[in-house]
Design a protein around this motif. Structure first.
Motif, PDB file in Angstrom:
ATOM      1  N   GLU A 185       0.866  -1.200   0.080  1.00 27.08           N
ATOM      2  CA  GLU A 185       0.293   0.114   0.052  1.00 27.08           C
ATOM      3  C   GLU A 185       0.801   1.190  -0.065  1.00 27.08           C
ATOM      4  O   GLU A 185       0.611   2.212  -0.870  1.00 27.08           O
ATOM      5  N   LEU A 186       1.977   1.206   0.753  1.00 28.03           N
ATOM      6  CA  LEU A 186       2.931   2.414   1.048  1.00 28.03           C
ATOM      7  C   LEU A 186       3.462   2.780  -0.467  1.00 28.03           C
ATOM      8  O   LEU A 186       3.426   3.902  -0.921  1.00 28.03           O
ATOM      9  N   SER A 187       3.969   1.681  -1.271  1.00 28.89           N
ATOM     10  CA  SER A 187       4.441   1.831  -2.471  1.00 28.89           C
ATOM     11  C   SER A 187       3.537   2.239  -3.583  1.00 28.89           C
ATOM     12  O   SER A 187       3.833   3.007  -4.289  1.00 28.89           O
ATOM     13  N   ARG A 188       2.400   1.670  -3.382  1.00 24.66           N
ATOM     14  CA  ARG A 188       1.249   1.986  -4.353  1.00 24.66           C
ATOM     15  C   ARG A 188       0.765   3.906  -4.224  1.00 24.66           C
ATOM     16  O   ARG A 188       0.684   4.306  -5.239  1.00 24.66           O
ATOM     17  N   GLN A 189       0.822   4.011  -2.895  1.00 26.89           N
ATOM     18  CA  GLN A 189       0.423   5.516  -2.626  1.00 26.89           C
ATOM     19  C   GLN A 189       1.549   6.552  -3.245  1.00 26.89           C
ATOM     20  O   GLN A 189       1.268   7.533  -3.768  1.00 26.89           O
ATOM     21  N   SER A 190       2.666   5.861  -2.941  1.00 29.14           N
ATOM     22  CA  SER A 190       3.940   6.753  -3.394  1.00 29.14           C
ATOM     23  C   SER A 190       4.012   6.854  -5.059  1.00 29.14           C
ATOM     24  O   SER A 190       4.294   7.661  -5.608  1.00 29.14           O
TER      25      SER A 190
ATOM     26  N   GLN B 142       1.434   6.520  -6.928  1.00 25.87           N
ATOM     27  CA  GLN B 142       0.061   7.368  -7.337  1.00 25.87           C
ATOM     28  C   GLN B 142       0.632   8.919  -7.065  1.00 25.87           C
ATOM     29  O   GLN B 142       0.350   9.925  -7.894  1.00 25.87           O
ATOM     30  N   ALA B 143       1.082   9.170  -5.922  1.00 30.17           N
ATOM     31  CA  ALA B 143       1.578  10.658  -5.475  1.00 30.17           C
ATOM     32  C   ALA B 143       2.738  11.064  -6.785  1.00 30.17           C
ATOM     33  O   ALA B 143       2.515  12.307  -7.187  1.00 30.17           O
TER      34      ALA B 143
ATOM     35  N   GLN C 107       0.633  11.785  -9.929  1.00 29.74           N
ATOM     36  CA  GLN C 107      -0.046  12.905 -10.032  1.00 29.74           C
ATOM     37  C   GLN C 107       0.758  14.239  -9.758  1.00 29.74           C
ATOM     38  O   GLN C 107       0.491  15.404 -10.385  1.00 29.74           O
TER      39      GLN C 107
END
Length: 97
Positions: A81-86, A88-89, A92
């Motif tokens: 989840e942490l790598s997915r959020q980074s 996506q950030a 963006q």
């Protein structure tokens, strides 16, 4: 009656329950690894060891280590989840998504 029904009935938020469960899941693996290390370094076990060249991890330390490996899935999920959020950030920030 499920845990979520009980939580709603008594005013506990399901998000708080889920967060507490997540923290408990993350605490299991390091705790078991620490217990394996402490059990393997027990002074009484060293005194009673049959030979110095024998495998020092066996019995309870081995069980704790094995349980620690089985409880790694919350950590793998957390890092995923942490790598997915980074990712996506970063997308963006570049204006891709």
């Amino acid at each position: 009656m499920s845990m979520f029904t009980i939580a709603r009935k008594y005013g506990c938020g399901t998000r708080q329950s889920r967060d507490a469960g997540t923290l408990l899941g993350l605490a299991a693996s390091p705790t078991l690894a620490l217990m394996a290390w402490v059990s393997a370094n027990d002074i009484q076990a060293m005194i009673c060891a049959p030979r110095p060249d024998s495998l020092t991890i066996g019995g309870m330390p081995f069980m704790y280590l094995l349980m620690s490996f089985f409880h790694l899935s919350p950590w793998l999920t957390f890092f995923s989840e942490l790598s997915r959020q980074s990712t996506q950030a970063a997308k963006q920030a570049k204006g891709e998504g």
